[in-house]
Design an enzyme around this catalytic site. Structure first.
Site, short mmCIF file in Angstrom:
data_model
loop_
_atom_site.label_atom_id
_atom_site.label_comp_id
_atom_site.label_asym_id
_atom_site.label_seq_id
_atom_site.Cartn_x
_atom_site.Cartn_y
_atom_site.Cartn_z
N GLY A 194 51.46 19.12 -38.61
CA GLY A 194 50.99 18.43 -36.88
C GLY A 194 50.19 17.69 -37.69
CD GLN A 195 48.12 14.54 -42.59
OE1 GLN A 195 48.29 15.09 -43.86
NE2 GLN A 195 47.47 13.56 -43.08
CB VAL A 249 45.83 10.00 -38.80
CG1 VAL A 249 45.48 8.79 -39.01
CG2 VAL A 249 46.23 9.84 -36.37
CG HIS A 298 41.58 12.45 -39.26
ND1 HIS A 298 42.98 12.79 -39.67
CD2 HIS A 298 41.64 13.38 -37.96
CE1 HIS A 298 43.63 13.02 -38.65
NE2 HIS A 298 43.37 13.36 -37.94
CG HIS A 336 41.26 17.53 -34.99
ND1 HIS A 336 41.10 16.23 -34.48
CD2 HIS A 336 41.87 17.22 -36.28
CE1 HIS A 336 42.29 16.00 -34.44
NE2 HIS A 336 42.71 16.02 -35.70
#
Length: 113
Positions: free
Chosen positions: A61-62, A64, A68, A70
């Site tokens: 589901g990456q 970007v 990072h 969440h």
């Protein structure tokens, strides 16, 4: 945001995925996530729990391609969550999978404890 208080922890140095993330940067990202989760639970926001979520790769589901984390505050009935059909493989499959991971860790110079 998925829920009120949802935020991102982003390392300053670029890393497109976990394989490219410097270990010290990864430690700092997860420590920041831990500290923020603790603060969210102490805040006046409706927080009964916290999910830390990091997608590594398109299949995960990456979207970007800069690492990072969440930090997602959770409360009962918030509508957020990972959905999956649980599968319970037999012991032979589990043992084979464990051996595959151990071999990959050894090849990469890691440890499986």
């Amino acid at each position: 945001p998925f829920t009120p208080g949802h935020l991102l922890v982003i390392p300053k140095r670029h890393a497109s995925g976990l394989a490219h993330l410097a270990p010290q940067d990864g430690a700092q990202v997860f420590d920041a996530g831990r500290r923020i989760a603790t603060a969210l639970r102490a805040s006046s926001l409706p927080v009964d729990g916290v999910n830390l979520f990091l997608a590594d790769g398109v299949a995960a589901g990456q979207e970007v391609f800069h690492v990072h984390l969440h930090v997602v505050p959770r409360h009962r009935g918030d509508g957020f969550g990972l959905r999956a059909v649980p599968r319970t493989p037999n012991r032979t499959v589990l043992d084979g999978t464990a051996e595959t991971v151990r071999a990959a860790l050894a090849e990469a110079g890691g440890s499986a404890g």
